[in-house]
Design an enzyme around this catalytic site. Structure first.
Site, PDB file in Angstrom:
ATOM      1  N   GLU A 252       0.887  -1.227   0.065  1.00  0.00           N
ATOM      2  CA  GLU A 252      -0.112   0.094   0.048  1.00  0.00           C
ATOM      3  C   GLU A 252       0.808   1.037  -0.012  1.00  0.00           C
ATOM      4  OE1 GLU A 252      -2.696  -0.229   3.424  1.00  0.00           O
ATOM      5  OE2 GLU A 252      -3.319  -2.172   2.669  1.00  0.00           O
TER       6      GLU A 252
ATOM      7  N   GLY B 274      29.615  -0.695 -25.007  1.00  0.00           N
ATOM      8  CA  GLY B 274      29.601   0.656 -25.082  1.00  0.00           C
ATOM      9  C   GLY B 274      28.535   1.379 -25.576  1.00  0.00           C
TER      10      GLY B 274
ATOM     11  N   GLY C  31       5.045  -0.576   2.345  1.00  0.00           N
ATOM     12  CA  GLY C  31       6.120  -1.320   1.397  1.00  0.00           C
ATOM     13  C   GLY C  31       6.978  -2.291   2.221  1.00  0.00           C
TER      14      GLY C  31
ATOM     15  N   GLU D  52       9.163  -7.323  -4.237  1.00  0.00           N
ATOM     16  CA  GLU D  52       9.090  -8.712  -3.499  1.00  0.00           C
ATOM     17  C   GLU D  52       9.893  -8.582  -2.150  1.00  0.00           C
ATOM     18  OE1 GLU D  52       8.333 -12.517  -4.622  1.00  0.00           O
ATOM     19  OE2 GLU D  52       7.504 -11.791  -6.598  1.00  0.00           O
TER      20      GLU D  52
ATOM     21  N   GLN E 139      42.551  -7.909 -22.614  1.00  0.00           N
ATOM     22  CA  GLN E 139      42.406  -8.423 -21.276  1.00  0.00           C
ATOM     23  C   GLN E 139      41.421  -7.632 -20.341  1.00  0.00           C
ATOM     24  OE1 GLN E 139      45.699  -8.666 -18.679  1.00  0.00           O
ATOM     25  NE2 GLN E 139      45.666 -10.703 -18.586  1.00  0.00           N
TER      26      GLN E 139
HETATM   27  N1  COS Z   1       7.156 -16.790   8.210  1.00  0.00           N
HETATM   28  C1  COS Z   1       6.585 -17.024   9.227  1.00  0.00           C
HETATM   29  N2  COS Z   1       6.280 -15.955   9.934  1.00  0.00           N
HETATM   30  C2  COS Z   1       6.995 -14.804  10.030  1.00  0.00           C
HETATM   31  C3  COS Z   1       7.853 -14.445   8.935  1.00  0.00           C
HETATM   32  C4  COS Z   1       8.159 -15.747   8.019  1.00  0.00           C
HETATM   33  N3  COS Z   1       8.855 -15.487   6.853  1.00  0.00           N
HETATM   34  N4  COS Z   1       8.333 -13.384   8.942  1.00  0.00           N
HETATM   35  C5  COS Z   1       7.932 -12.779  10.155  1.00  0.00           C
HETATM   36  N5  COS Z   1       7.009 -13.651  10.544  1.00  0.00           N
HETATM   37  C6  COS Z   1       6.002 -13.314  11.684  1.00  0.00           C
HETATM   38  C7  COS Z   1       7.166 -12.975  13.115  1.00  0.00           C
HETATM   39  O1  COS Z   1       7.440 -14.381  13.624  1.00  0.00           O
HETATM   40  C8  COS Z   1       5.951 -12.528  13.814  1.00  0.00           C
HETATM   41  O2  COS Z   1       5.075 -13.476  14.345  1.00  0.00           O
HETATM   42  P1  COS Z   1       4.668 -13.123  16.050  1.00  0.00           P
HETATM   43  O3  COS Z   1       4.058 -11.747  16.179  1.00  0.00           O
HETATM   44  O4  COS Z   1       3.953 -14.310  16.404  1.00  0.00           O
HETATM   45  O5  COS Z   1       6.116 -13.150  16.622  1.00  0.00           O
HETATM   46  C9  COS Z   1       5.289 -11.772  12.837  1.00  0.00           C
HETATM   47  O6  COS Z   1       5.370 -12.135  11.705  1.00  0.00           O
HETATM   48  C10 COS Z   1       5.833 -10.131  12.457  1.00  0.00           C
HETATM   49  O7  COS Z   1       7.223 -10.250  12.100  1.00  0.00           O
HETATM   50  P2  COS Z   1       8.149  -9.286  12.539  1.00  0.00           P
HETATM   51  O8  COS Z   1       7.959  -8.477  14.062  1.00  0.00           O
HETATM   52  O9  COS Z   1       9.372  -9.588  11.924  1.00  0.00           O
HETATM   53  O10 COS Z   1       7.511  -8.297  11.546  1.00  0.00           O
HETATM   54  P3  COS Z   1       8.213  -6.834  10.711  1.00  0.00           P
HETATM   55  O11 COS Z   1       6.888  -5.769  10.986  1.00  0.00           O
HETATM   56  O12 COS Z   1       9.414  -6.326  11.693  1.00  0.00           O
HETATM   57  O13 COS Z   1       8.576  -7.044   9.182  1.00  0.00           O
HETATM   58  C11 COS Z   1       9.700  -7.888   7.292  1.00  0.00           C
HETATM   59  C12 COS Z   1       9.441  -7.830   8.877  1.00  0.00           C
HETATM   60  C13 COS Z   1      10.928  -6.783   7.454  1.00  0.00           C
HETATM   61  C14 COS Z   1      10.502  -9.270   7.315  1.00  0.00           C
HETATM   62  C15 COS Z   1       8.636  -7.767   6.615  1.00  0.00           C
HETATM   63  O14 COS Z   1       8.042  -6.770   6.991  1.00  0.00           O
HETATM   64  C16 COS Z   1       8.992  -7.908   5.036  1.00  0.00           C
HETATM   65  O15 COS Z   1       9.447  -8.879   4.596  1.00  0.00           O
HETATM   66  N6  COS Z   1       9.020  -6.730   4.396  1.00  0.00           N
HETATM   67  C17 COS Z   1       8.980  -6.769   3.062  1.00  0.00           C
HETATM   68  C18 COS Z   1       7.777  -6.965   2.359  1.00  0.00           C
HETATM   69  C19 COS Z   1       7.773  -7.023   1.066  1.00  0.00           C
HETATM   70  O16 COS Z   1       8.391  -8.127   0.461  1.00  0.00           O
HETATM   71  N7  COS Z   1       7.107  -6.217   0.317  1.00  0.00           N
HETATM   72  C20 COS Z   1       7.056  -6.309  -1.115  1.00  0.00           C
HETATM   73  C21 COS Z   1       5.474  -6.310  -1.521  1.00  0.00           C
HETATM   74  S1  COS Z   1       4.866  -7.874  -1.901  1.00  0.00           S
HETATM   75  S2  COS Z   1       5.254  -8.603  -3.537  1.00  0.00           S
END
Ligand code: COS
Length: 382
Positions: free
Chosen positions: A126, A339, A130, A363, A278
């Site tokens: 959204e 080039g 992101g 992603e 090279q």
């Molecule tokens: N598999 C299973 N569970 C997961 C997970 C995974 N790969 N990654 C996170 N979780 C779970 C965590 O364990 C946590 O669970 P609990 O609340 O029970 O502890 C919950 O999800 C939240 O995780 P976390 O606290 O790590 O979340 P954050 O908000 O810090 O975000 C990242 C973590 C950065 C990894 C995530 O936001 C991310 O991947 N961002 C990028 C998103 C993306 O790819 N966007 C592109 C658009 S989609 S094409």
């Protein structure tokens, strides 16, 4: 290098390669310039059963896995990332149903997806969510037998063209990521419309649009799994699909490398083909080595995912970050080796370089991938 593909895997590679060479290469420049959605090519991929690669046979697919999907994505990416993004994004949108859907949902949706009759899109991002995926604001409220969706998704690949959308929305705003849920929304549902088509630097034949939900009512059966697990659905979906983005990096790098070698053998300067110098050889040697390393990692991770391993988060992030950084570096260096010619639209590498940039962004940016790997390393130390 020989990766010891089975006869079937080699056949999948050859089919995808043939489609890439015969159907995609001749039109890629025009599709890019006109920003035209590659429907004709999608039909060819459908006729060749490539949409069903990773879908179980009981739901009309070929019953293969991530590895076969990566092989197909790599071959298509060698010719055009706009086309391969369209194809791979449909797989991305399908994973929530495949991994977490009920048997009824799988029976209802997977056969049409496997046959290529219906494309899919994944709606997580959204305007204010992101990298911070848990920051979504789209809501889904249960009213009687229906969920009512409100909110806007941004930069959704296959937006407007796909028939099926897997959407992450909040069913409980107070719970953060634990208040998110995943839904299936069909194109044509009242209250579901599309914003403008985005104009992009690269992958211009793919469609990127906003999804707008205004009191959009869907049957309550369209929830995937249950309330509160939407963030997990999204994260596991990305765990399964990021290897495929790595395969795109390998493919576009290979495509650009092939062009650079061909050119370096033909281009005469100082009385010799430039490949005999090279400085050029060293660039090509690094490119070849990096592509092979990226391919080996992507294939190993895809096989790891297919082994049924429970936690593939770190490894799929590694494949994505490494292979897409290689994709960007190799396409940039292919332009450099060629080039002035490399910079001209007449040659395909300028498009490849423009296209490759998105791989480091979508992603999950490559900075986020490094966070994901870092977090996994921290967990292991506890
Ligand atoms: N598999 C299973 N569970 C997961 C997970 C995974 N790969 N990654 C996170 N979780 C779970 C965590 O364990 C946590 O669970 P609990 O609340 O029970 O502890 C919950 O999800 C939240 O995780 P976390 O606290 O790590 O979340 P954050 O908000 O810090 O975000 C990242 C973590 C950065 C990894 C995530 O936001 C991310 O991947 N961002 C990028 C998103 C993306 O790819 N966007 C592109 C658009 S989609 S094409």
């Amino acid at each position: 290098m020989d990766y010891f593909l089975t006869e079937e895997q080699a056949m999948i590679r050859d089919i995808a390669r043939q489609i890439a060479e015969e159907k995609i290469v001749p039109v890629r420049r025009e599709l890019d310039e006109k920003e035209e959605f590659p429907w004709e090519i999608m039909k060819v991929l459908a006729q060749s059963d490539l949409f069903g690669l990773f879908i179980p046979e009981e739901y009309g697919g070929l019953g293969k896995g991530s590895f076969e999907l990566c092989i197909a994505v790599e071959e298509l990416s060698r010719a055009c990332l706009g086309v391969s993004t369209t194809y791979a994004a449909s797989a991305l949108g399908t994973y929530p149903i495949l991994l977490f859907g009920s048997d009824e949902q799988k029976k209802k949706y997977l056969p049409d997806i496997a046959s290529g009759k219906r494309l899919v899109a994944f709606g997580l991002t959204e305007a204010n969510a992101g990298s911070d995926a848990a920051g979504i604001q789209t809501t889904a409220k249960l009213v009687g037998n229906e969920y009512v969706l409100n909110g806007t998704k941004q930069w959704i690949t296959n937006g407007g063209e796909a028939e099926v959308y897997t959407i992450i929305a909040l069913t409980d705003k107070t719970k953060g990521p634990r208040g998110a849920s995943a839904f299936i929304v069909e194109k044509g549902t009242l209250g579901f419309t599309f914003g403008k088509k985005e104009e992009k630097m690269g992958i211009r034949s793919s469609s990127t649009r906003e999804l707008v939900f205004e009191n959009c009512r869907i049957p309550k059966e369209n929830i995937i799994s249950k309330e509160g697990v939407g963030f997990i659905v999204a994260m596991k979906t990305l765990d399964n699909s990021r290897g495929g983005v790595g395969a795109q990096g390998v493919g576009v790098a290979q495509g650009a490398f092939d062009e650079a070698v061909k050119f370096a053998k033909q281009r005469i300067q100082f009385g010799h083909p430039i490949i005999s110098f090279q400085a050029v050889q060293h660039m090509l040697a690094d490119m070849a080595t990096e592509i092979e390393a990226a391919r080996a990692l992507v294939y190993a991770v895809a096989r790891f995912i297919d082994s049924g391993a429970k936690d593939v988060t770190k490894e799929s992030a590694m494949a994505k970050v490494f292979a897409t950084d290689v994709g960007m570096r190799v396409t940039t260096n292919a332009v450099q080796v060629m080039g002035g010619a490399g910079y001209m639209r007449e040659y395909p590498v300028e498009k490849m370089m423009r296209d490759a940039k998105i791989l480091q962004i979508y992603e999950g940016t490559n900075q986020i991938q490094r966070n994901v790997i870092g977090q996994a390393l921290m967990k292991k130390q506890k």
